[in-house]
Every structure is written in C-alpha cells, then in structure tokens.
Scaffold this active site. Structure first.
Site, PDB file in Angstrom:
ATOM      1  N   TRP A 179      57.047 -24.997 -29.946  1.00 31.78           N
ATOM      2  CA  TRP A 179      58.230 -25.762 -30.352  1.00 31.78           C
ATOM      3  C   TRP A 179      57.909 -27.243 -30.191  1.00 31.78           C
ATOM      4  CZ3 TRP A 179      61.444 -29.003 -27.259  1.00 31.78           C
ATOM      5  CH2 TRP A 179      62.436 -29.657 -28.038  1.00 31.78           C
ATOM      6  N   GLU A 220      58.882 -21.946 -33.451  1.00 32.34           N
ATOM      7  CA  GLU A 220      60.340 -22.080 -33.305  1.00 32.34           C
ATOM      8  C   GLU A 220      60.851 -23.283 -34.093  1.00 32.34           C
ATOM      9  OE1 GLU A 220      61.471 -22.751 -29.220  1.00 32.34           O
ATOM     10  OE2 GLU A 220      63.614 -22.501 -29.620  1.00 32.34           O
ATOM     11  N   LYS A 222      64.198 -25.833 -35.507  1.00 35.02           N
ATOM     12  CA  LYS A 222      65.410 -26.424 -34.944  1.00 35.02           C
ATOM     13  C   LYS A 222      66.065 -27.312 -35.986  1.00 35.02           C
ATOM     14  CE  LYS A 222      66.957 -28.743 -30.776  1.00 35.02           C
ATOM     15  NZ  LYS A 222      66.660 -28.945 -29.357  1.00 35.02           N
ATOM     16  N   ASP A 253      65.824 -19.318 -32.225  1.00 32.41           N
ATOM     17  CA  ASP A 253      66.645 -19.661 -31.055  1.00 32.41           C
ATOM     18  C   ASP A 253      68.078 -19.751 -31.564  1.00 32.41           C
ATOM     19  OD1 ASP A 253      68.174 -21.460 -29.330  1.00 32.41           O
ATOM     20  OD2 ASP A 253      66.306 -21.875 -28.275  1.00 32.41           O
ATOM     21  N   HIS A 256      69.872 -23.095 -32.441  1.00 36.47           N
ATOM     22  CA  HIS A 256      69.211 -24.052 -33.328  1.00 36.47           C
ATOM     23  C   HIS A 256      69.709 -24.049 -34.764  1.00 36.47           C
ATOM     24  CE1 HIS A 256      65.499 -24.723 -30.559  1.00 36.47           C
ATOM     25  NE2 HIS A 256      66.654 -24.857 -29.946  1.00 36.47           N
ATOM     26  N   HIS A 280      64.911 -16.517 -28.913  1.00 38.37           N
ATOM     27  CA  HIS A 280      65.282 -17.267 -27.725  1.00 38.37           C
ATOM     28  C   HIS A 280      66.785 -17.096 -27.619  1.00 38.37           C
ATOM     29  CE1 HIS A 280      62.064 -20.507 -26.628  1.00 38.37           C
ATOM     30  NE2 HIS A 280      61.686 -19.278 -26.339  1.00 38.37           N
ATOM     31  N   ASP A 288      73.446 -27.541 -29.453  1.00 36.89           N
ATOM     32  CA  ASP A 288      72.400 -26.767 -28.775  1.00 36.89           C
ATOM     33  C   ASP A 288      72.488 -27.026 -27.275  1.00 36.89           C
ATOM     34  OD1 ASP A 288      70.066 -25.226 -28.420  1.00 36.89           O
ATOM     35  OD2 ASP A 288      68.801 -27.007 -28.550  1.00 36.89           O
ATOM     36  N   ASP A 290      72.606 -25.069 -24.639  1.00 32.11           N
ATOM     37  CA  ASP A 290      71.883 -24.199 -23.710  1.00 32.11           C
ATOM     38  C   ASP A 290      72.700 -23.776 -22.497  1.00 32.11           C
ATOM     39  OD1 ASP A 290      69.151 -23.616 -24.767  1.00 32.11           O
ATOM     40  OD2 ASP A 290      69.127 -25.788 -24.962  1.00 32.11           O
ATOM     41  N   ASP A 319      66.483 -18.558 -22.927  1.00 31.11           N
ATOM     42  CA  ASP A 319      66.235 -20.008 -22.989  1.00 31.11           C
ATOM     43  C   ASP A 319      67.546 -20.770 -22.791  1.00 31.11           C
ATOM     44  OD1 ASP A 319      65.362 -22.572 -23.431  1.00 31.11           O
ATOM     45  OD2 ASP A 319      65.050 -22.337 -25.585  1.00 31.11           O
TER      46      ASP A 319
HETATM   47  C1  RNT Z   1      64.402 -26.607 -27.439  1.00 36.66           C
HETATM   48  C2  RNT Z   1      63.834 -25.262 -27.646  1.00 36.66           C
HETATM   49  C3  RNT Z   1      62.726 -24.862 -26.709  1.00 36.66           C
HETATM   50  C4  RNT Z   1      62.952 -25.317 -25.293  1.00 36.66           C
HETATM   51  C5  RNT Z   1      61.933 -24.830 -24.311  1.00 36.66           C
HETATM   52  C6  RNT Z   1      62.031 -25.527 -23.006  1.00 36.66           C
HETATM   53  O1  RNT Z   1      65.519 -26.853 -28.164  1.00 36.66           O
HETATM   54  O2  RNT Z   1      64.860 -24.315 -27.585  1.00 36.66           O
HETATM   55  O3  RNT Z   1      62.508 -23.512 -26.795  1.00 36.66           O
HETATM   56  O4  RNT Z   1      64.232 -24.974 -24.857  1.00 36.66           O
HETATM   57  O5  RNT Z   1      60.701 -24.906 -24.853  1.00 36.66           O
HETATM   58 ZN    ZN Z   2      64.284 -22.265 -27.586  1.00 35.82          ZN
END
Ligand code: RNT
Ligand code: ZN
Length: 409
Positions: A179, A220, A222, A253, A256, A280, A288, A290, A319
């Site tokens: 990523w 990955e 985004k 993810d 994203h 993820h 995003d 998290d 994640d």
């Molecule tokens: C970031 C991505 C990525 C990170 C990690 C820490 O938006 O989701 O995967 O969260 O690599």
């Molecule tokens: Zn991620």
C-alpha cells in the site's frame, strides 16, 4: 452447554449444522495487524503515522518497545479464538543500529520469527511506504525524483525477500501487502505521469526472484486520504488492472471507498476474475477512520460473501487503529467481531436460500433473511469460545492487565 444444545436444535430446523459451522470457523485464519498496539508508530523511524492515515486519541499504556508490543500481542492471542497470524509492518524491524528501509534484512526481523515460532503462528508482512523522511512531497514509488523511487523500489524488493524468509522459517505462505500513500491534496496537472511511474516501479519490484508459492504479494487501493483528497495514484482501477495483468492478488480495504459503496458487493465481482483476494477489514465512519470492527450489517454482509464464494478464496486481515480506548480491548473486540460475523455467515442455510433466489421466490427469501437475524447466534459463539478455551469475559482480563501492566508504563 444446555443453551448450545437448544441452539443446535433451532438451527437444525433451518437446515443448518452448527457443528459443521464451528469446525469451519476454527480453521479460518485471521491475519491480525500488529499496528493497533502502538498507533502505527513502529520501531525504526518512530514517527507518528502519516501518508494520509491518522490515529486519534491518547489512551495511556501504549506499547513503545518490541517487548511491550509482544507482551500485549500475547494477550490478544490469549483472548482471541481460532487460527491466527501476526501481520507485521516493515517499520517494526528490531535492530541494534538503525538502517534505512532500503537496507533492511531478514536478521532485523529474527526476533519476530522467534516470537511466531514459539506461539506456532504464521507471519504476514507489509513494506512501509509512509511515516518516513524519504517520502518526498507525499510520493514514493511514483515520485518524479529517481533517487526517491529507487529507494522505495529497493525497500519493496527487500520486503519480498524478508517475506520469503518468514515463509520458510514458519513453513507457511506469507502475504506481503503493498500500500503506497502516493497522492495529491489538490487537483494535479498530470494524472497519468505518476501512475506510469508507479507501474514501472512495481514492475521492478516484482521482477525480484522470490518463491511464488511461499510469497504472495497483494496490492491495496485507496480513494483518498488526509492530505491526499484530490487524487491517489493507486486508485481502485489502477490497482485492479495492475493486479489482474500481473497475477498479483488484489487487496480490498473496506474503508477505501466512497461511503455509499459496499465492499460486500465487490467480493464476487473480483472473484469472477481472480482466484484469490485479500480483505483488510476495518470500520470506516464517514471517512477511512479505521474504527474498531463492529458486528454490524456490512461486516456480516461481507462475511456472508466470503462464505458463499469460498473461505479458501478470500484471505482475511484486520486493519484498524483506535488510540482512544484500551488498545488491547480494541484489538480483541475487532478480531472477535470479525469471527462472530463469520460464524453468523456460516450459520446461514446458503444452498436453500440460493434456491429460493433462483426460483424467484423473493418473498420467502426476504422472510428467511429476517428470521435468521434473531436465531441464537450468541449461544453458538459462546460454545466456540469454550471449546477454544478462551475467556468469554475478556474485558475483566483486559482491565486486570491494564491495572498490573499498562498503567505502569
Ligand atoms: C491505509 C491502508 C493500509 C494501512 C496499513 C498500516 O489506509 O489501509 O493498509 O492501514 O498499512
Ligand atoms: Zn488497509
């Protein structure tokens, strides 16, 4: 036990075998991210997370040394049932004399291998293309500066080698997720330039010789990040096109995408064309963000798709990073919720429901969907914890650890 027996009978009336579901759940590996434990800081350059990602909150007791992070992760392993892997970022290298990310070697991760071996778990890996002075103007592999690109290309290559070392030592494949935070805050004048450079850099990295059975690179995408609102180089289209063309596993993810997009709907589309994919799992709130994974509608819907399409086709990784609450509780809550959602999905009479759909009986299908929501999932879940010898009341264990260990840091 009594409650489980009764739940078993109730599910049986719906044509669901709880024993089968429990057996399947036990064998699904969750790759647990190391970075919930220290707010994505790591041990090499020790910078706060940057590159569009952000941790908020300052709950006391965060791990600041490898020993602390390992001790905290032991708690996570103790409190999470099922099969687990530890997902490491390159920035968690343990080295006496710090070296640049373009100089890392397997020996800098030997302690993690030793850790994993002792606990009989596997390791996954991630190059760290963020929180570092060689990220220039927000760019790494797509930078117009050759020196910057070369630095990160070397980092990527070395990560593949380190992953191979993990896989060989631990006798199981290692997923390596790429990523890159590359992007721009405002509308760029040239969108294709950075993407062509990104492609060229990735090509160079994946040309490295590595054992393709043991090392499984994933890519990955985004849509945006903090400070990279206008444009990201590795957008969804870039990522998928690159992955499909080059035999790389796509990683999705669920934080994203635009908030109205559902990742649960993307899984089957991807698996129409790719043998494998990786997720993820996180919880985006308006962006995003998290947040810790919740046992919510979308997590359940995603896990339903994983079960329907085949649990062997989708690798699961967590994640998220919440620094506003006890970090170990955050870790465990998220992992358990993911597993609970998987169990929920495994306890659906999928074949029968598919039949209803194919026979255009959408009335029955809807009723079934609703009925399933209130079946005694909790009793089957508690049975799972008991069989796995994992404490049901993890909060008390976490609070005790906080009092005895975390509060003294
Ligand atoms: C970031 C991505 C990525 C990170 C990690 C820490 O938006 O989701 O995967 O969260 O690599
Ligand atoms: Zn991620």
């Amino acid at each position: 036990m009594e409650r489980y027996q009764s739940a078993k009978q109730i599910y049986k009336q719906y044509g669901v075998d709880t024993e089968k579901a429990l057996k399947e759940l036990k064998n699904i590996t969750i790759s647990i991210h190391c970075w919930q434990g220290d707010d994505v800081v790591g041990f090499d350059s020790r910078q706060a997370a940057s590159g569009g990602i952000q941790t908020t909150g300052n709950y006391p007791g965060k791990a600041t040394t490898p020993e602390e992070l390992m001790a905290d992760f032991d708690k996570v392993l103790e409190l999470c049932p099922g099969k687990k892997k530890l997902n490491l970022h390159a920035s968690y290298a343990i080295m006496e004399k710090p070296v640049g990310r373009n100089k890392i070697e397997p020996k800098h991760y030997a302690k993690w291998v030793e850790y994993a071996k002792k606990r009989k778990i596997g390791l996954d890996f991630n190059p760290t293309f963020f929180s570092h002075p060689m990220v220039k103007d927000g760019l790494t592999l797509s930078s117009p500066d050759k020196e910057v690109r070369d630095y990160w290309i070397e980092h990527g290559k070395r990560c593949l080698k380190i992953a191979e070392y993990f896989a060989k030592e631990l006798k199981q494949p290692c997923y390596v997720n790429f990523w890159m935070p590359d992007g721009f805050k405002d509308f760029p004048a040239d969108r294709i330039g950075p993407r062509l450079r990104m492609k060229e850099s990735l090509d160079k990295i994946f040309k490295t010789k590595y054992d393709k059975k043991l090392v499984i690179p994933t890519l990955e995408s985004k849509v945006f990040g903090i400070g990279v609102e206008a444009y990201t180089v590795v957008s969804a289209e870039f990522c998928l096109a690159y992955a499909m063309k080059n035999g790389i596993t796509p990683l999705v993810d669920n934080g994203h995408y635009h908030p109205t997009e559902m990742v649960s709907d993307k899984i089957s589309s991807l698996l129409t064309f790719s043998d494998k994919m990786m997720l993820h799992v996180t919880r985006p709130m308006r962006w995003d963000s998290d947040h810790v994974i919740s046992f919510d509608d979308e997590t359940r819907e995603m896990m339903k798709e994983v079960v329907r399409c085949g649990v062997d086709k989708v690798s699961l990784a967590t994640d998220y990073f919440d620094a506003s609450i006890n970090r170990i509780s955050a870790w465990v809550t998220g992992v358990r919720n993911l597993q609970k959602a998987l169990l929920y999905a495994l306890l659906e009479p999928n074949k029968d429901m598919k039949k209803l759909q194919d026979n255009n009986d959408f009335t029955s299908l809807q009723v079934k969907h609703e009925e399933l929501k209130t079946l005694p999932l909790g009793d089957v879940w508690n049975e799972f914890l008991q069989r796995e010898k994992v404490e049901q009341d993890y909060l008390s264990v976490v609070k005790k650890y906080e009092k005895e260990v975390l509060s003294k840091r």
